[in-house]
Design an enzyme around this catalytic site. Structure first.
Site, mmCIF file in Angstrom:
data_model
loop_
_atom_site.group_PDB
_atom_site.id
_atom_site.type_symbol
_atom_site.label_atom_id
_atom_site.label_comp_id
_atom_site.label_asym_id
_atom_site.label_seq_id
_atom_site.Cartn_x
_atom_site.Cartn_y
_atom_site.Cartn_z
ATOM 1 N N LYS A 239 0.824 -1.213 0.000
ATOM 2 C CA LYS A 239 0.000 0.000 0.000
ATOM 3 C C LYS A 239 0.856 1.261 0.000
ATOM 4 C CE LYS A 239 -3.232 2.917 0.354
ATOM 5 N NZ LYS A 239 -4.486 3.013 1.005
ATOM 6 N N GLY A 292 -2.879 16.184 -2.886
ATOM 7 C CA GLY A 292 -3.329 16.401 -1.515
ATOM 8 C C GLY A 292 -4.182 15.223 -1.097
ATOM 9 N N CYS A 295 -4.517 10.713 1.964
ATOM 10 C CA CYS A 295 -3.615 9.564 1.826
ATOM 11 C C CYS A 295 -2.210 9.927 1.377
ATOM 12 C CB CYS A 295 -4.210 8.549 0.857
ATOM 13 S SG CYS A 295 -5.686 7.784 1.510
HETATM 14 C C1 UDX Z 1 -4.971 7.810 -3.467
HETATM 15 C C2 UDX Z 1 -4.608 6.586 -4.302
HETATM 16 O O1 UDX Z 1 -4.853 6.845 -5.677
HETATM 17 C C3 UDX Z 1 -5.399 5.378 -3.844
HETATM 18 O O2 UDX Z 1 -5.022 4.226 -4.574
HETATM 19 C C4 UDX Z 1 -5.155 5.175 -2.362
HETATM 20 O O3 UDX Z 1 -5.927 4.099 -1.884
HETATM 21 C C5 UDX Z 1 -5.461 6.426 -1.567
HETATM 22 O O4 UDX Z 1 -4.742 7.531 -2.105
HETATM 23 P P1 UDX Z 1 -7.020 9.512 -3.448
HETATM 24 O O5 UDX Z 1 -6.405 10.137 -2.246
HETATM 25 O O6 UDX Z 1 -8.495 9.280 -3.475
HETATM 26 O O7 UDX Z 1 -6.335 8.092 -3.725
HETATM 27 O O8 UDX Z 1 -6.677 10.455 -4.672
HETATM 28 P P2 UDX Z 1 -5.961 10.367 -6.079
HETATM 29 O O9 UDX Z 1 -6.947 10.281 -7.159
HETATM 30 O O10 UDX Z 1 -4.866 9.395 -6.073
HETATM 31 O O11 UDX Z 1 -5.354 11.836 -6.142
HETATM 32 C C6 UDX Z 1 -4.428 12.286 -5.162
HETATM 33 C C7 UDX Z 1 -4.041 13.728 -5.422
HETATM 34 O O12 UDX Z 1 -3.153 13.786 -6.527
HETATM 35 C C8 UDX Z 1 -5.190 14.672 -5.745
HETATM 36 O O13 UDX Z 1 -4.957 15.886 -5.052
HETATM 37 C C9 UDX Z 1 -5.094 14.854 -7.239
HETATM 38 O O14 UDX Z 1 -5.611 16.086 -7.673
HETATM 39 C C10 UDX Z 1 -3.590 14.792 -7.432
HETATM 40 N N1 UDX Z 1 -3.177 14.385 -8.785
HETATM 41 C C11 UDX Z 1 -3.530 13.174 -9.289
HETATM 42 C C12 UDX Z 1 -2.391 15.245 -9.539
HETATM 43 O O15 UDX Z 1 -2.042 16.353 -9.104
HETATM 44 N N2 UDX Z 1 -1.978 14.845 -10.783
HETATM 45 C C13 UDX Z 1 -2.320 13.648 -11.307
HETATM 46 O O16 UDX Z 1 -1.891 13.359 -12.428
HETATM 47 C C14 UDX Z 1 -3.115 12.782 -10.535
#
Ligand code: UDX
Length: 479
Positions: A239, A292, A295
């Site tokens: 994870k 952000g 996680c």
């Molecule tokens: C993440 C993981 O994807 C997931 O597998 C885990 O279980 C928990 O953490 P989540 O926190 O829901 O999930 O968000 P995610 O879609 O991964 O996005 C995380 C952050 O990265 C967001 O702030 C998003 O805007 C940012 N992001 C994502 C970017 O800035 N650029 C990208 O290309 C993708």
């Protein structure tokens, strides 16, 4: 003793195990009804399991029991209500009831960043296990789902040994979750893999039985869900390694954005071009205001802290850079705001006093009301700290944003937020903002300046409507 299991891409044969309660399929309990536990409880009820979800927060339990999801997650409300009605899903504050009900108990409590450092706070894990264990009266499996430092499963085993009747043969396993907010229902019902860390055939068999609904659904849809059966340490590490990789990928492209900014390149085209290489891939390569949420930021910090404790700190030193790149993107927006508004950076950062700025977005990503470590809200707070009069609008995150940053001004619509603004900052890529008509908004603002913190707007369209457009890591568009 750890039984060496092969890592297999398809479902291996499992020993059929007797379900301790005598029910035809394991009865499940989910300990903790936050984002993770509530979603899992609802979705496993949907898969046909008899589910009980437990939380110490009576108000949250009452809300869920009445059919209301306490957070925004597409599709979850309907499933909550239909499964409550079907009688497959119940909520309680009683660990005694959970012990009586379930064969498999999933630990789904939060593991926030510690107040006194970068490590994870395991107080809720400890509280849930020690609350449950003394009430157990028959054999059961306790499965960790929360994101934890490697070594936690062994520690949970020790807690169980201390607090449960040793005659019962209670066992522990670890099965991390990979939910993405906004897609969580799909991610539980149709996961792209299942990982289990187990020490015995019995635990393996019970976990298989507890996930059979997922495999059966996949079979009816002619899909396969890869299963990795491994040891505790690997399951725990999977994870944090996955999240570290995703965070690194985002910071990599944001580092390229920094270079593009000084070299005159366009990071969106760069990302597109490198992403065509299947070894790189184009997903998670969107430069912007950084990552952000609940996680990625905390997980990469906890991972570093744990590696340091284990004597492997150097191996993860790059994650410190990943974090710094990420945070620099937030400062970049403030710097861009100052540039656009013609303010010089002072020794304590730019002085934005007397300016009115609209911030569109507060949630850390669209289709979520989660503002934990949200870049949008952090930038809004920094702009306000620099003296700007900041007006925030987010389609779902307003309530949480107001609780987290009570001194900002909150508006009930996009139009209200941008009215009279000298600068508009789009910091969460909600469809409402992506599809906004720049010509219409132009009539509302005091100055046609826009910062596209997620590179989600049509730069040419905005420029043609008279806006001074700035993206992240890309030059101002030619008209
Ligand atoms: C993440 C993981 O994807 C997931 O597998 C885990 O279980 C928990 O953490 P989540 O926190 O829901 O999930 O968000 P995610 O879609 O991964 O996005 C995380 C952050 O990265 C967001 O702030 C998003 O805007 C940012 N992001 C994502 C970017 O800035 N650029 C990208 O290309 C993708």
């Amino acid at each position: 003793m750890t039984i060496p299991y092969p890592t297999t891409p398809s479902v291996p044969a499992f020993t059929e195990v007797a379900v301790p309660s005598g029910a035809p399929r394991p009865r499940l309990a989910f300990l903790g009804t936050g984002y993770l536990g509530a979603t899992y409880a609802v979705c496993f009820a949907e898969l046909g399991y008899d589910v009980l979800a437990v939380d110490v927060d009576a108000a949250k339990i009452a809300k869920l029991a009445s059919g209301q999801v306490p957070f925004h997650e597409p599709g979850l409300d309907e499933l909550l209500r239909s499964n409550l009605a079907a009688g497959r899903l119940r909520f309680t504050t009683s660990y005694e009831e959970a012990a009586e009900h379930a064969d498999v108990h999933f630990i789904c409590v939060g593991t926030p960043q510690r107040a006194d450092g970068m490590g994870a706070d395991l107080a809720y894990v400890e509280a849930s296990v020690t609350a449950l264990a003394p009430h157990l009266r028959r054999r059961a499996l306790i499965v960790g789902k929360s994101t934890v430092p490697v070594g936690t499963a062994e520690w949970v085993e020790q807690l169980v040994a201390r607090h449960a009747d040793p005659q019962l043969g209670i066992e522990v396993a670890w099965s991390p979750e990979f939910l993405q907010e906004g897609f969580a229902v799909e991610d539980v019902l149709r996961p792209n893999r299942i990982v289990v860390g187990v020490k015995s055939e019995w635990a393996n068999g019970m976990l298989y039985a507890a996930h059979k609904g997922v495999f059966d659904l996949a079979a009816t849809e002619e899909r396969e869900v890869p299963l990795v059966v491994t040891d505790f340490a690997t399951a725990e590490l999977v994870k944090v390694a996955a999240n570290a990789f995703l965070a690194t990928k985002i910071s990599f492209i944001n580092a390229m954005a920094e270079v593009c900014e000084v070299a005159g390149g366009d990071v969106t085209q760069l990302a597109k071009a490198i992403g065509y290489d299947p070894r790189i891939g184009n997903r998670f390569l969107q430069a912007g205001v950084g990552f952000g949420g609940g996680c990625l930021p905390k997980d990469i910090r906890a991972f570093q802290a744990r590696a340091q404790e284990l004597g492997a700190g150097e191996a993860l030193r790059f994650l410190h850079e990943v974090d710094l790149i990420n945070l620099r993107r937030r400062s970049r927006v403030v710097q861009l705001a100052a540039e656009l508004l013609g303010r010089r950076p002072g020794p304590a950062g730019p002085d934005l006093s007397g300016t009115r700025i609209a911030v569109l977005g507060a949630a850390f990503k669209p289709n979520s009301d989660d503002v934990r470590d949200a870049p949008a809200l952090a930038v809004a707070a920094s702009l306000a700290k620099a003296g700007a009069d900041v007006h925030v609008y987010d389609p779902q995150g307003m309530e949480n944003a107001r609780a987290a940053q009570p001194t900002l001004a909150y508006e009930t619509s996009m139009n209200d937020a941008v009215a009279g603004a000298e600068l508009v900052c789009v910091l969460t890529e909600w469809a409402e903002f992506r599809n906004a008509n720049p010509a219409e908004l132009a009539d509302l603002v005091a100055g046609k300046r826009v910062i596209d913190g997620k590179n989600c707007l049509d730069a040419g369209l905005w420029a043609r409507a008279g806006w001074d457009y700035r993206g992240m890591g890309r030059p101002a568009p030619a008209l």
